[in-house]
Write a protein that holds these residues in place. Structure first.
Motif, PDB file in Angstrom:
ATOM      1  N   GLU B  40       0.849  -1.164   0.005  1.00 25.27           N
ATOM      2  CA  GLU B  40       0.097   0.073  -0.042  1.00 25.27           C
ATOM      3  C   GLU B  40       0.791   1.347   0.111  1.00 25.27           C
ATOM      4  OE1 GLU B  40      -3.839   0.585   2.589  1.00 25.27           O
ATOM      5  OE2 GLU B  40      -2.622  -1.103   3.506  1.00 25.27           O
ATOM      6  N   VAL B 256      -3.295  -5.567   2.464  1.00 25.40           N
ATOM      7  CA  VAL B 256      -4.040  -4.617   3.312  1.00 25.40           C
ATOM      8  C   VAL B 256      -4.204  -5.157   4.519  1.00 25.40           C
ATOM      9  CG1 VAL B 256      -6.521  -4.011   3.511  1.00 25.40           C
ATOM     10  CG2 VAL B 256      -5.512  -4.222   0.957  1.00 25.40           C
ATOM     11  N   GLY B 310     -11.377   5.344   0.008  1.00 26.86           N
ATOM     12  CA  GLY B 310     -10.364   4.749   0.085  1.00 26.86           C
ATOM     13  C   GLY B 310      -9.907   4.373  -1.413  1.00 26.86           C
ATOM     14  N   LEU B 487      -6.409   2.659   5.204  1.00 23.95           N
ATOM     15  CA  LEU B 487      -7.895   1.919   5.344  1.00 23.95           C
ATOM     16  C   LEU B 487      -8.276   1.801   6.901  1.00 23.95           C
ATOM     17  CD1 LEU B 487      -9.615   0.703   3.411  1.00 23.95           C
ATOM     18  CD2 LEU B 487      -8.277  -1.390   3.462  1.00 23.95           C
ATOM     19  N   ARG B 491     -12.068   2.388   8.262  1.00 20.78           N
ATOM     20  CA  ARG B 491     -12.861   1.416   8.906  1.00 20.78           C
ATOM     21  C   ARG B 491     -13.163   1.681  10.369  1.00 20.78           C
ATOM     22  NH1 ARG B 491      -9.589  -4.261   7.043  1.00 20.78           N
ATOM     23  NH2 ARG B 491     -11.729  -5.192   7.477  1.00 20.78           N
ATOM     24  N   ILE B 499     -14.446   2.410  -2.389  1.00 21.12           N
ATOM     25  CA  ILE B 499     -12.890   2.378  -3.010  1.00 21.12           C
ATOM     26  C   ILE B 499     -12.855   2.525  -4.371  1.00 21.12           C
ATOM     27  CG2 ILE B 499     -11.163   0.598  -3.384  1.00 21.12           C
ATOM     28  CD1 ILE B 499     -11.543   0.714  -0.523  1.00 21.12           C
ATOM     29  N   PHE B 518     -11.305  -5.802   0.541  1.00 18.79           N
ATOM     30  CA  PHE B 518     -10.514  -4.544   0.251  1.00 18.79           C
ATOM     31  C   PHE B 518      -9.575  -4.628  -0.556  1.00 18.79           C
ATOM     32  CE2 PHE B 518     -12.991  -3.386   4.329  1.00 18.79           C
ATOM     33  CZ  PHE B 518     -13.440  -2.106   3.783  1.00 18.79           C
ATOM     34  N   MET B 522      -8.955  -2.615  -3.680  1.00 22.17           N
ATOM     35  CA  MET B 522      -8.084  -1.606  -4.070  1.00 22.17           C
ATOM     36  C   MET B 522      -6.918  -1.700  -5.483  1.00 22.17           C
ATOM     37  SD  MET B 522      -7.129  -0.731  -0.203  1.00 22.17           S
ATOM     38  CE  MET B 522      -5.975   0.751  -0.315  1.00 22.17           C
TER      39      MET B 522
END
Lengths: 347, 532, 363
Positions: B40, B256, B310, B487, B491, B499, B518, B522
């Motif tokens: 990420e 993630v 996100g 993220l 959350r 997203i 997720f 992403m």
């Protein structure tokens, strides 16, 4: 030690150096027994007559346009205003007021279009503005030559066409402000009207800074992105700043000329922006930040330096040394400001 | 000591002013290997690359621990120049090309071949003449290696983006000693067909024995082209996989998945009374924000919810709020309370009751050289004519009123400062953020959009800012749209999380949806997965 | 449909203009202006031609000295005024020591070079600190240097700086006189080889050869490693930096070269004029050289020696004919004089304006 450092930081090196230099000159003046009252009168007059031209820098810097090197644009508007009032044989306060009333709308129009132009060249305002100013002055030379003025005060008596190079204001608006409520104290002649008028102009600019328009204009100048995100029309604010600056330039030259006693036409206004720019910088302004106090301090220091240096240096050295000192100080301070990192992107 | 590895990254640890961004990273790459690096934003990829290249930013911030080993020898490059000499090359995300130069001049940029002449023998090698013939020959060879049918004498300006990328690659392989080539998001700027050709070229390069470190968000690409994959998360290597044994879902989850700490607990889904009452609708919205383009987004925001937005960096999530505000050129339809909002007119948007707290706090969010009170008051002054008193027909700023209001806000939001006159430029990040929020609140908006509210803020302040947003939502019924790269943060606070992938809505998830979902969203693999 | 066709046509037209007319628009306009002016001036063509050739020979070198900073991305270097000062200082000493003829000229070149290198280095340092606003800074720097120059030669000449020839000094023995007769080096270069192909026309071949050599050297220089680095820096400082080029150093070298060339250029200029206005000869050097270059069609980012030569030719043509043209058209020669000054400032203003405009549109 820390305190001294802090003090130096607050006052700034340019002011310290120039203030120190001024002090040395004053000591010399005293030693050489140059009459002080005359010097002080001179300083006060030159302070008043140059002040508004320096003040013209303020709205431009606040609106984010940087130093207004195109000050001659306003100046030629002011000259036209004065010429028209003389053409109609107006004198005294009537002449002065009419000159200003004619100059203001002219300067507003010129400032408006110049502001629009500057909006298309953001980041290069100072470089371009400088040459726009030069072009305007040299273009106006042709205008002075051809302008249909008839008053014998304005045109050559015999030979030569067009307007005179210098127009005497003796019989029109000369010294109107200087002599208003003037008085003499301990040999010092106080140009009360002149100083009051300068103070009035400062007050107007200061109050404007406190109004909604003023606050918003400064926000637009301080951070364009911030202003946009706040729903401010940045371009409009910049135009307002340029118009104000141009109008102040126009009023400034009228006030300057009445005190000087002559209107100077043709190439005289060519470099007229430089002393104004230098003065505001000496006062502590930067390319993007300015206060009214900078104008007052800067004009005073710069003009005092010039006035005192003239007799002192003429005794000490040959030739026009005062002029040389002016060139060095004036351009030195501008270079100092241009090479500062904090100058932002305005050029 | 000999080794089969070309590059060994050993136990690299890096702190940025107390903040540990790399926590003992190990990566090994063999000659000719294509190694994928995924993670990420903020996982530490760029810091790692900066270390590999000896960028000044690393050495200006106290260097790092651990070793970069090349061909078994400790190398630890201290400048980009040293890195180049070691045979490390990089193809940048932004092209380092000079548009006015020819392809040859660009390939040979500052590595020109020169011939000595009479004058250069006297005045030094800088005055040697350029040997254009040899330069062209070398460039031709490099381009041929890539299978590029492009005239080396052509001017770069006006060439398609894909070509520019190949010129960059040609420049790297023209270096005789090139051993390792790093690609940072190489396909982000390419069209699909260009991307295909590009991946072929990458394989070709590896056949030449050049090791390749391939950084990408596109997981399908990673799977297609690489031999091995390292997954980085929060500065740690969470997994090292052989590509043959990996699949997209698995990588997504690894990327993630996160241990939840006490700041970030997942929010319980909350019952919204009227699910079809939309306060804001975006229809086919595109925003031309450089680096964060939105490309035809459809999104509906429910009244009274906290909507999280996100997605990975560069996918366009940041562009959405900026587009709604009209700060970048926007097209499409934005409807608030059933009425169309004018586009590209920030004032109208503010008038309509939408306030925005920008991600670029210091650049856009604050007047750094002005006081806290002025910063708080100015939006309301401009938009609502608040804090103004009439004096002789003029609108004068009401200083006293502003002072009182600012003091109130300083207390309510707990802004730590010496007083309302303090300049915002002197405040810490968290307190600056509070000033930004205070200004937005002064507009009394229906919707508050907050972008990256916790970027560059310490942990304590993070919690305060997030709690504040929650409070606004619960007590004042304000609709909150929060955009964040973190993220876990989304959350912990949002009712729903949208997203964004490649400028479009990939999907909307509940905060307690699985990590895999997720991750897939992403990486833009969510929709694809369902089809196949 | 109709609209599409029209926009296509407009596009074609635009392309035509962009390709063939636009790059030459400025020189074409001035050519036309010169043509009209020449017609109304009523001057004889041999007179005009002779004057223009003479001025071309003496001014081109100065104008060409502006090219390298343009290529290195510094814009128009108004700081060549400092170079001109270096040239003049060298001439003071040559005159003081009464070194005559071509020897005096060569000695002046030699003396001026180290001075110009120092001045150029200092200018470069200042300009590196004011990136993005080099032009206004270089101009103000010219004014500033002028102040220092006056201070030095008004106060220090005859006291700290010794002068043998007391005739050069003011009556008090301190400070240089306002003008200096350069009899020793007058026409030293021009007369080396001068031909008169027709009556009334004298061509200083030797001077033109020097200018020619400069053009060749410039072309050669741009093909060297250093020249390539300057081009790179001029195009994109960031990319140049990433590629390992020392941007600041390269820019400084560009300014130094420009300053040295300006010093030599000023010496060539003054050997033709024959008298040196101690406190004024250098003042307008920057203005006229920059205006000439721009009239030739150069821009702030691009300049060639061809543009420098064409521009010098046109600008001085305008200079020669405008007073007479003004006299005959408007009954006043002053108009012509004001007009040419206006042209000088106006063309610079316009060039800066267009450049800033294009720059912004690009972004």
């Amino acid at each position: 030690m820390e305190d001294i450092k802090k003090l130096i930081q607050r006052v700034g090196y340019p002011r310290l150096i120039i203030g120190g230099f001024l002090l040395i000159l004053c000591i010399f003046a005293a030693v050489l027994s140059i009459p002080m009252p005359a010097l002080i009168s001179d300083i006060l007059t030159r302070f008043g007559m140059n002040g508004i031209l320096v003040l013209a820098m303020v709205p431009a810097i606040q609106a984010g346009v940087g130093l207004n090197f195109a000050l001659p644009l306003g100046i030629v508007c002011g000259l036209v205003g004065a010429l028209v009032s003389i053409e109609f044989e107006l004198a005294g306060f009537a002449g002065l007021i009419v000159s200003i009333l004619i100059a203001i709308p002219l300067a507003t129009i010129v400032g408006y279009f110049y502001g629009l132009m500057l909006n298309r060249i953001k980041g290069q305002e100072m470089t371009v503005g400088n040459y726009v100013g030069f072009s305007a002055v040299s273009g106006m030379c042709i205008f002075w030559l051809l302008a249909p003025f008839k008053s014998p005060e304005l045109i050559w008596a015999v030979g030569g066409s067009g307007l005179r190079v210098t127009v005497s204001l003796e019989s029109s608006i000369g010294y109107v402000l200087d002599n208003f409520l003037t008085f003499n104290i301990a040999g010092i002649q106080i140009p009360t009207g002149l100083l009051l008028f300068f103070a009035l102009c400062c007050l107007v600019v200061w109050i404007f800074g406190r109004t909604k328009s003023g606050v918003i204009m400064r926000a637009a100048g301080a951070n364009e992105k911030f202003a946009t995100a706040t729903g401010i029309n940045v371009n409009k604010q910049r135009v307002i700043g340029v118009i104000l600056s141009t109008v102040l330039g126009a009023i400034g030259i009228i006030v300057y000329s009445q005190s000087f006693g002559f209107l100077q036409l043709y190439n005289a206004p060519l470099y007229s922006a430089m002393p104004a720019v230098a003065a505001v910088l000496i006062g502590g302004a930067s390319i993007n930040k300015v206060k009214i106090s900078h104008v007052i301090v800067g004009t005073f220091l710069f003009q005092a330096l010039l006035v005192v240096s003239l007799p002192v240096l003429n005794v000490l050295a040959e030739g026009n040394m005062s002029e040389v000192i002016r060139t060095i100080v004036q351009n030195g301070i501008i270079i100092y400001a241009l090479t500062r990192k904090t100058g932002g992107e305005v050029a | 000591m000999t080794t089969e590895y070309l590059l060994q990254i050993k136990n690299i640890v890096k702190d940025y002013s107390g903040n540990r961004v790399l926590k003992g990273v190990n990566i090994n790459i063999k000659p000719g290997e294509i190694h994928g690096l995924v993670g990420e934003n903020g996982a530490g990829k760029s810091t790692l690359m900066n270390i590999l290249f000896g960028m000044p930013v690393i050495h200006n911030t106290g260097g790092y621990e651990g070793d970069i080993i090349i061909d078994g020898k400790v190398a630890n490059p201290k400048t980009p120049r040293e890195a180049m000499d070691l045979g490390i090359g990089m193809v940048h995300q932004e092209f380092m090309l000079i548009p006015g130069f020819t392809v040859t001049e660009n390939i040979k940029l500052n590595r020109e071949i020169t011939k000595s002449n009479v004058i250069s023998r006297v005045l030094g090698p800088k005055l040697e003449t350029l040997d254009f013939k040899s330069m062209r020959k070398d460039s031709r060879e490099a381009l041929d290696k890539l299978g590029m049918d492009l005239d080396e004498r052509e001017i770069v300006e006006g060439l398609p983006v894909g070509f520019m990328q190949f010129i960059e690659i040609a420049r790297e392989i023209d270096k005789d000693n090139l051993k390792l080539l790093v690609f940072d998001e190489p396909t982000a700027v390419l069209a699909e067909s260009e991307a295909d050709t590009f991946l072929k070229v990458v394989k070709k390069l590896s056949d030449l024995g050049i090791a390749i470190l391939f950084i990408s968000h596109r997981l399908d690409e990673i799977i297609e082209v690489t031999d091995n994959i390292t997954v980085l998360r929060d500065g740690e290597v969470v997994s090292y996989l052989k590509t043959k044994e990996a699949n997209v879902n698995q990588i997504a989850e690894l990327m993630v998945g996160r241990k939840l700490d006490n700041v970030n607990t997942i929010k319980k889904a909350r019952e919204i009374e009227n699910k079809d009452d939309y306060i804001l609708e975006l229809k086919n919205v595109s925003v031309d924000m450089p680096g964060e383009r939105v490309k035809g987004l459809n999104l509906k925001v429910r009244r009274g919810e906290i909507l999280g937005i996100g997605g990975l960096g560069g996918q366009g999530k940041i562009g959405i709020a900026n587009g709604i505000m009209g700060l970048y050129k926007t097209t499409g339809e934005i409807i608030k309370d059933g009425k169309k909002l004018p586009l590209n007119q920030p004032k109208e948007v503010l008038d309509a009751g939408i306030a925005f707290v920008t991600e670029d706090r210091r650049g856009v969010g604050l007047l750094l050289e002005n006081s806290i009170e002025e910063n708080i008051a100015i939006s309301a002054l401009q938009i609502k004519d608040r804090f103004i008193k009439k004096l002789a027909g003029m609108n004068i700023m009401a200083k006293k009123e502003i002072r009182e209001y600012a003091l109130k806000m300083i207390e309510e939001l707990d802004i730590r400062c010496t007083g309302p006159r303090q300049l915002t430029g002197q405040l810490s990040g968290g307190n600056q953020q509070k000033v930004c929020i205070a200004r937005a609140l002064t507009l009394e908006p229906d919707i508050i959009m907050v972008s990256e509210p916790t970027r560059g803020i310490d942990v304590g302040a993070k919690k305060i800012v997030l709690d504040l947003l929650k409070k606004l939502n619960e007590e004042l019924g304000m609709t909150v749209i929060i955009t964040s790269s973190e993220l876990a943060e989304l959350r912990s606070i949002s009712d729903r999380i949208a997203i964004i992938f490649e400028g479009k809505l990939e999907g909307i998830l509940e905060p307690d949806a699985s990590d895999v979902d997720f991750g897939l969203m992403m990486a833009g693999e969510y929709g694809k997965g369902e089809v196949s | 449909m109709d609209n599409n066709v029209k926009t296509q046509e407009v596009k074609n037209k635009n392309e035509f203009f962009e390709k063939y007319i636009f790059p030459y628009a400025v020189p074409i306009v001035f050519l036309v202006l010169c043509g009209i002016g020449f017609y109304y001036s009523g001057l004889h063509y041999t007179f005009v031609l002779n004057e223009v050739i003479g001025r071309l020979a003496r001014n081109s070198f100065l104008v060409i000295s502006l090219i390298i900073p343009v290529i290195a991305g510094l814009g128009l270097n108004f700081g060549i005024v400092l170079g001109a000062m270096a040239g003049q200082i060298a001439l003071f000493f040559v005159t003081d020591y009464a070194v005559k003829g071509i020897a005096g000229l060569l000695l002046a070149f030699v003396i001026s070079t180290p001075l110009a290198i120092i001045f150029g280095y200092l200018t470069g340092q200042v300009l590196n600190k004011s990136k993005g606003r080099e032009m206004i800074t270089s101009m103000i720097l010219g004014f500033f240097a002028n102040g220092i120059y006056q201070l030095v030669f008004l106060v220090m000449a005859g006291t700290i700086i010794p002068f043998k020839n007391k005739d050069l000094l003011l009556s008090t023995g301190v400070g240089l006189k306002n003008s200096m007769d350069l009899a020793g080096v007058r026409y030293a270069l021009d007369d080396l080889w001068k031909i008169r192909p027709f009556t009334g026309i004298a061509v200083p071949i030797s001077t033109l050869i020097v200018v020619g050599i400069l053009c060749v050297a410039l072309t050669w220089f741009l093909k060297t490693k250093l020249g390539q680095e300057m081009r790179t820096v001029g195009q994109d400082m960031h990319v140049a930096g990433v590629a390992g080029i020392d941007v600041d150093k390269t820019r400084t070298i560009a300014v130094i070269i420009s300053t040295v060339l300006a010093a030599w250029g000023q010496i060539i200029f003054l050997q033709n004029i024959g008298t040196l206005n101690t406190y004024g000869s250098h003042e307008q050097v920057g203005l006229f050289a920059v205006a000439s270059l721009l009239i030739g069609g150069a821009s702030i980012k691009k300049a060639t020696y061809g543009q420098a030569l064409i521009g010098t030719f046109l600008f001085h043509m305008l200079f020669i004919i405008s007073p007479m043209a003004g006299q005959n058209l408007m009954g006043d020669s002053q108009i012509g004089e004001f007009f040419r000054v206006f042209v000088a400032y106006g063309v610079i203003g316009l060039a800066l304006l267009l450049h800033a405009w294009q720059d912004k549109n690009k972004k």
